[in-house]
Motif scaffolding. Structure first.
Motif, short mmCIF file in Angstrom:
data_model
loop_
_atom_site.label_atom_id
_atom_site.label_comp_id
_atom_site.label_asym_id
_atom_site.label_seq_id
_atom_site.Cartn_x
_atom_site.Cartn_y
_atom_site.Cartn_z
N ILE A 1 0.87 -1.18 0.00
CA ILE A 1 0.00 0.00 0.00
C ILE A 1 0.91 1.22 0.00
CG2 ILE A 1 -1.98 -1.13 1.05
CD1 ILE A 1 -1.15 0.02 3.71
N GLU A 2 0.39 2.36 -0.46
CA GLU A 2 1.23 3.54 -0.64
C GLU A 2 0.62 4.79 -0.01
OE1 GLU A 2 3.20 3.46 -4.67
OE2 GLU A 2 1.53 2.08 -5.01
N PRO A 3 0.50 4.80 1.31
CA PRO A 3 -0.06 5.99 1.96
C PRO A 3 1.00 7.07 2.16
CG PRO A 3 0.49 4.37 3.61
CD PRO A 3 0.78 3.75 2.26
N PRO A 4 0.58 8.31 2.39
CA PRO A 4 1.55 9.34 2.75
C PRO A 4 2.15 9.02 4.13
CG PRO A 4 -0.69 10.21 2.82
CD PRO A 4 -0.77 8.80 2.30
N VAL B 1 10.70 11.53 8.86
CA VAL B 1 9.78 12.62 9.19
C VAL B 1 9.98 12.98 10.67
CG1 VAL B 1 8.04 12.08 7.45
CG2 VAL B 1 7.92 10.97 9.67
N PRO B 2 9.58 14.19 11.06
CA PRO B 2 9.73 14.59 12.47
C PRO B 2 8.91 13.71 13.41
CG PRO B 2 9.18 16.48 11.08
CD PRO B 2 9.03 15.25 10.24
N ASN B 3 9.32 13.68 14.66
CA ASN B 3 8.58 13.02 15.76
C ASN B 3 8.42 11.52 15.55
OD1 ASN B 3 8.25 15.58 16.96
ND2 ASN B 3 6.47 15.96 15.67
N LEU B 4 9.53 10.85 15.35
CA LEU B 4 9.49 9.39 15.19
C LEU B 4 9.79 8.68 16.51
CD1 LEU B 4 11.25 8.88 11.74
CD2 LEU B 4 8.84 8.55 12.29
N ARG C 1 6.87 18.23 -0.14
CA ARG C 1 6.33 19.59 -0.12
C ARG C 1 6.61 20.25 1.22
NH1 ARG C 1 2.32 22.51 -2.81
NH2 ARG C 1 2.35 24.60 -1.92
N GLY C 2 6.48 19.50 2.30
CA GLY C 2 6.81 20.05 3.62
C GLY C 2 8.25 20.54 3.68
N LEU C 3 9.17 19.75 3.14
CA LEU C 3 10.57 20.13 3.10
C LEU C 3 10.76 21.38 2.25
CD1 LEU C 3 13.63 19.75 3.51
CD2 LEU C 3 13.57 18.03 1.66
N PRO D 1 21.91 23.58 0.66
CA PRO D 1 22.54 22.53 1.48
C PRO D 1 21.55 21.57 2.15
CG PRO D 1 22.82 24.70 2.50
CD PRO D 1 22.24 24.93 1.14
N ASP D 2 20.31 22.01 2.34
CA ASP D 2 19.31 21.15 3.01
C ASP D 2 18.26 20.61 2.05
OD1 ASP D 2 20.52 21.53 5.53
OD2 ASP D 2 19.51 23.46 5.73
N ALA D 3 18.49 20.71 0.75
CA ALA D 3 17.51 20.25 -0.25
C ALA D 3 17.72 18.76 -0.54
CB ALA D 3 17.61 21.07 -1.52
N HIS D 4 17.55 17.98 0.50
CA HIS D 4 17.63 16.52 0.38
C HIS D 4 16.91 15.92 1.57
CE1 HIS D 4 20.70 16.15 3.59
NE2 HIS D 4 20.99 17.37 3.19
N ARG D 5 16.66 14.65 1.48
CA ARG D 5 15.99 13.95 2.58
C ARG D 5 16.59 12.57 2.71
NH1 ARG D 5 10.47 11.64 0.21
NH2 ARG D 5 11.41 10.52 -1.52
N SER D 6 16.45 12.02 3.86
CA SER D 6 16.90 10.67 4.10
C SER D 6 15.72 9.73 3.87
CB SER D 6 17.41 10.55 5.54
OG SER D 6 17.98 9.28 5.75
N VAL D 7 15.94 8.67 3.11
CA VAL D 7 14.90 7.68 2.84
C VAL D 7 15.34 6.37 3.46
CG1 VAL D 7 13.71 6.36 1.03
CG2 VAL D 7 14.18 8.80 0.70
#
Length: 175
Positions: free
Chosen positions: A5-8, A29-32, A80-82, A139-145
């Motif tokens: 399944i592919e939820p946000p 994402v924040p608050n993990l 989008r949040g980022l 410098p912050d235009a990336h995310r950890s997956v």
């Protein structure tokens, strides 16, 4: 049986908490606090530009995006949040012409010549001759997956096998 399944992200965290899914593959994402995040790859934000609009840019900064008709992922998405956090910190307001839920839809609209999108690099096929892909220069235009799991949850063997395949394939993709 394995069901995909592919939820946000926020919906996925709720499913993990309720033990309706065993793991989630997605961005940090924040608050993990109730979850464990295993980073697998660093995923940069990229701009996709239709070839007829492309001016030879090697990279774009956030303010450069204002000069294009924009196709952005909607506010439910982590990307989008980022992007919103980065632009707000620089006092930049982006006004999209289109908002979509899926990176694939955004890229398809770019391929049709409707505008420029900003999506995670992992979502882009580099084989589309109708567009050019340019990194976002910040410098912050990336995310950890990575893989997110509920703390203390014991996974079934098929889930462990699938997570191992994902780890291997994503790490290969990143190199």
């Amino acid at each position: 049986m394995v069901e995909v399944i592919e939820p946000p992200p926020q919906a996925a965290l709720a499913l993990l908490q309720q033990q309706e899914v065993e793991f989630y593959l997605g961005p940090e994402v924040p608050n993990l606090n109730d979850f464990q995040f295993e980073s697998i790859l660093d995923d940069p934000l990229m701009a996709c530009i239709p070839v007829e609009t492309y001016g030879g840019e090697k990279k774009l900064n956030l303010s450069d995006l204002k000069r294009f008709p924009l196709i952005l992922l909607n506010r439910k998405t982590a990307v989008r949040g980022l992007l919103d956090r980065l632009t707000a910190a620089e006092g930049i307001e982006l006004k999209p012409q289109y908002e979509v839920e899926s990176a694939q839809t955004a890229v398809a609209l770019v391929s049709s010549g409707l505008g420029v999108c900003v999506v995670p690099g992992i979502a882009i096929s580099r084989n589309d001759e109708r567009m050019r892909v340019v990194p976002i220069d910040h410098p912050d235009a990336h995310r950890s997956v990575g893989i997110i799991t509920a703390r203390g949850y014991v996974h079934h063997s098929f889930s462990e096998q699938l997570m191992n395949l994902i780890r291997t394939n994503l790490r290969e993709l990143a190199h």
